[in-house]
Design an enzyme around this catalytic site. Sequence first.
Site, PDB file in Angstrom:
ATOM      1  N   ALA A  28       0.837  -1.203   0.000  1.00 20.36           N
ATOM      2  CA  ALA A  28       0.000   0.000   0.000  1.00 20.36           C
ATOM      3  C   ALA A  28       0.877   1.260   0.000  1.00 20.36           C
ATOM      4  O   ALA A  28       1.979   1.239   0.540  1.00 20.36           O
ATOM      5  CB  ALA A  28      -0.921  -0.010   1.218  1.00 20.36           C
ATOM      6  N   PRO A  29       0.426   2.311  -0.630  1.00 18.65           N
ATOM      7  CA  PRO A  29      -0.887   2.548  -1.215  1.00 18.65           C
ATOM      8  C   PRO A  29      -1.096   1.957  -2.613  1.00 18.65           C
ATOM      9  O   PRO A  29      -2.206   1.950  -3.119  1.00 18.65           O
ATOM     10  CB  PRO A  29      -0.989   4.075  -1.262  1.00 18.65           C
ATOM     11  CG  PRO A  29       0.412   4.544  -1.396  1.00 18.65           C
ATOM     12  CD  PRO A  29       1.251   3.532  -0.648  1.00 18.65           C
ATOM     13  N   GLY A  30      -0.060   1.482  -3.281  1.00 17.30           N
ATOM     14  CA  GLY A  30      -0.283   0.753  -4.519  1.00 17.30           C
ATOM     15  C   GLY A  30       0.389   1.270  -5.771  1.00 17.30           C
ATOM     16  O   GLY A  30       0.205   0.705  -6.841  1.00 17.30           O
ATOM     17  N   SER A  31       1.166   2.329  -5.692  1.00 16.96           N
ATOM     18  CA  SER A  31       1.773   2.862  -6.919  1.00 16.96           C
ATOM     19  C   SER A  31       2.785   1.887  -7.517  1.00 16.96           C
ATOM     20  O   SER A  31       2.785   1.648  -8.728  1.00 16.96           O
ATOM     21  CB  SER A  31       2.408   4.227  -6.672  1.00 16.96           C
ATOM     22  OG  SER A  31       3.374   4.141  -5.651  1.00 16.96           O
ATOM     23  N   LYS A  32       3.628   1.276  -6.682  1.00 16.09           N
ATOM     24  CA  LYS A  32       4.598   0.302  -7.204  1.00 16.09           C
ATOM     25  C   LYS A  32       3.881  -0.970  -7.663  1.00 16.09           C
ATOM     26  O   LYS A  32       4.254  -1.565  -8.668  1.00 16.09           O
ATOM     27  CB  LYS A  32       5.662  -0.007  -6.162  1.00 16.09           C
ATOM     28  CG  LYS A  32       6.674   1.121  -6.000  1.00 16.09           C
ATOM     29  CD  LYS A  32       7.698   0.771  -4.983  1.00 16.09           C
ATOM     30  CE  LYS A  32       7.837   1.710  -3.839  1.00 16.09           C
ATOM     31  NZ  LYS A  32       6.811   2.553  -3.388  1.00 16.09           N
ATOM     32  N   ASP A  56      -0.301  -5.991   2.424  1.00 15.75           N
ATOM     33  CA  ASP A  56      -0.080  -4.915   3.385  1.00 15.75           C
ATOM     34  C   ASP A  56      -0.736  -5.300   4.697  1.00 15.75           C
ATOM     35  O   ASP A  56      -1.823  -5.882   4.717  1.00 15.75           O
ATOM     36  CB  ASP A  56      -0.619  -3.576   2.895  1.00 15.75           C
ATOM     37  CG  ASP A  56       0.121  -2.426   3.566  1.00 15.75           C
ATOM     38  OD1 ASP A  56       1.155  -1.999   3.018  1.00 15.75           O
ATOM     39  OD2 ASP A  56      -0.313  -1.995   4.654  1.00 15.75           O
ATOM     40  N   ASP A 108       9.684  -3.025   0.044  1.00 20.32           N
ATOM     41  CA  ASP A 108       9.710  -1.573   0.233  1.00 20.32           C
ATOM     42  C   ASP A 108       9.159  -1.345   1.637  1.00 20.32           C
ATOM     43  O   ASP A 108       7.975  -1.112   1.825  1.00 20.32           O
ATOM     44  CB  ASP A 108       8.863  -0.887  -0.836  1.00 20.32           C
ATOM     45  CG  ASP A 108       8.971   0.631  -0.776  1.00 20.32           C
ATOM     46  OD1 ASP A 108       9.970   1.132  -0.227  1.00 20.32           O
ATOM     47  OD2 ASP A 108       8.061   1.300  -1.270  1.00 20.32           O
ATOM     48  N   CYS A 161      12.469   4.879   1.875  1.00 19.11           N
ATOM     49  CA  CYS A 161      12.551   6.282   1.472  1.00 19.11           C
ATOM     50  C   CYS A 161      13.297   7.052   2.556  1.00 19.11           C
ATOM     51  O   CYS A 161      12.936   8.158   2.927  1.00 19.11           O
ATOM     52  CB  CYS A 161      11.171   6.867   1.183  1.00 19.11           C
ATOM     53  SG  CYS A 161      10.011   6.714   2.536  1.00 19.11           S
TER      54      CYS A 161
END
Length: 181
Positions: A28-32, A56, A108, A161
């Site tokens: 989550a949130p799901g972009s990758k 998640d 991630d 990050c």
Amino acid sequence: PLLSLSLSDSPAHILYVCVLKVLDMCAAPGSKTGQLIEMMHSEEKNGAGGLLVANDKDNKRCYMLVHQTKRLNSPSLAIINEDASVLPCLYMDEQRSQPLRFDRVLCDVPCSGDGTIRKNYMIWKRWSPANGNGLHKLQLRILRRGLELLKVGGRLVYSTCSFSPIENEAVVASLLLESAG
């Protein structure tokens, strides 16, 4: 390689997927996850190819993940809601004879986020060296579980990050030490 660093590529692009079994451990949130699905479908030849398992732990974030990926309408996507550090074995057959091993794993992991200070100034106000230190053990457990679920010869990408060596190099170094290389 266990650790792949590239400033120009996102973690999803480093994995390069086509007709593979892929695990996104903290999705989550799901972009990758969306990038991975699009890459899988852009490479497939005859219909849907591969399998992407997006996980998640947080229920609300998992709901957001479902919402973000629903528009992609992929038959190759399974979303699960588990603690990534103790993710259970998945099986593709009813006899549970062979646990599923993944060709690609994306870790991630949750992090302090200090690498996003430029776009999220509130992180700076809450920042403390203890933030990354407190996440190190969780990050290590998630990375360890990701490697356990990876096929021999597969590829794992570990990303955060954060700029903190405690959350990046120290996690990878700890796992290398514990596994003797």
